[in-house]
Scaffold this motif. Structure first.
Motif, mmCIF file in Angstrom:
data_model
loop_
_atom_site.group_PDB
_atom_site.id
_atom_site.type_symbol
_atom_site.label_atom_id
_atom_site.label_comp_id
_atom_site.label_asym_id
_atom_site.label_seq_id
_atom_site.Cartn_x
_atom_site.Cartn_y
_atom_site.Cartn_z
ATOM 1 N N ASP A 157 41.976 39.831 30.280
ATOM 2 C CA ASP A 157 42.390 40.832 31.395
ATOM 3 C C ASP A 157 41.249 41.508 31.657
ATOM 4 O O ASP A 157 41.503 42.863 32.315
ATOM 5 N N ASN A 184 40.599 35.352 36.796
ATOM 6 C CA ASN A 184 41.792 35.932 37.911
ATOM 7 C C ASN A 184 42.671 37.124 36.927
ATOM 8 O O ASN A 184 43.293 37.109 36.259
ATOM 9 N N VAL A 185 41.970 38.104 37.162
ATOM 10 C CA VAL A 185 42.301 39.532 36.517
ATOM 11 C C VAL A 185 43.934 39.753 36.671
ATOM 12 O O VAL A 185 44.403 40.241 35.641
ATOM 13 N N LYS A 186 44.130 39.695 37.674
ATOM 14 C CA LYS A 186 45.498 40.140 38.265
ATOM 15 C C LYS A 186 46.549 39.196 37.337
ATOM 16 O O LYS A 186 47.583 39.682 36.673
ATOM 17 N N LYS A 187 46.410 37.997 37.008
ATOM 18 C CA LYS A 187 47.172 37.172 36.353
ATOM 19 C C LYS A 187 46.552 36.985 34.807
ATOM 20 O O LYS A 187 47.218 36.266 34.057
ATOM 21 N N GLU A 244 37.425 42.243 33.868
ATOM 22 C CA GLU A 244 36.578 41.773 34.772
ATOM 23 C C GLU A 244 35.430 40.811 34.456
ATOM 24 O O GLU A 244 35.038 41.129 33.219
#
Length: 197
Positions: A31, A126-129, A33
């Motif tokens: 999670d 893909n931080v969002k996922k 960056e």
């Protein structure tokens, strides 16, 4: 019955490992960056996805994608340098180019030998996922200025995670790489991960 179940599980694992297309590595989670990941966290992610990357690239007909893992590694682990869309990158260099490339010279006066090939694995967070996503294998081949006058003698190509050739424009790649003209248009891994650094 137990043997069949074991075989079925092994087959399912193999299919997941060699799945084509822009597949996410299901167990490769973060999670953070990319610039916030520690070296240990990157090592863990790479151990999760590295073999999957190589297997995917090798599924196509690109000769470099089939053999690059036997070449000299330029870094102790993948790292984020900023270019290539903030992907984690891991570069390998063939025997022709290894001696010169691994000097990591940053001042002009040298040209890589014709036939040198660099292969750069890539992974994207893909931080969002909360997932690590397989990226292309970026390839630079030194063909000489007679063959590629407008790109300092380099030919750029790429292989998708599925093994299929990726369409790219030579000028698009070289417009970034020419910023490294003192290094024969090559970017290097960040200093902290360079082999011998």
């Amino acid at each position: 019955m137990k043997t069949f179940a074991t075989l079925a599980a092994a087959l399912a694992g193999f299919m997941a490992l060699t799945a084509s297309g822009p597949v996410h590595a299901a167990d490769c989670k973060t999670d953070k960056e990319p610039f916030d990941l520690t070296g240990d966290e990157i090592d863990t992610l790479y151990s999760c996805i590295g073999d999957e990357l190589a297997a995917g690239y090798a599924k196509g007909d690109n000769d470099v994608a089939k053999v690059y893992r036997s070449w000299a590694a330029s870094a102790t682990r993948p790292a984020v340098a900023g270019p290539h869309g903030e992907r984690l990158l891991n570069t390998f260099v063939n025997d022709i180019g290894a001696e010169q490339y691994l000097k990591f010279e940053d001042e002009g006066g040298f040209v890589m030998p014709t036939g040198s090939v660099l292969a750069k694995e890539s992974m994207k967070v893909n931080v969002k996922k909360g997932e690590l996503v397989r990226g292309p294998l970026f390839i630079m081949t030194k063909v000489g200025t007679d063959a590629e006058e407008n790109s300092d003698g380099w030919f750029y190509s790429a292989v998708q995670p599925s093994g299929k050739a990726m369409k790219i424009k030579q000028s698009f790649c070289h417009n970034c790489h020419e910023a490294f003209s003192d290094q024969d248009s090559m970017g290097y891994p960040v200093e902290e991960v360079r082999v011998g650094g």
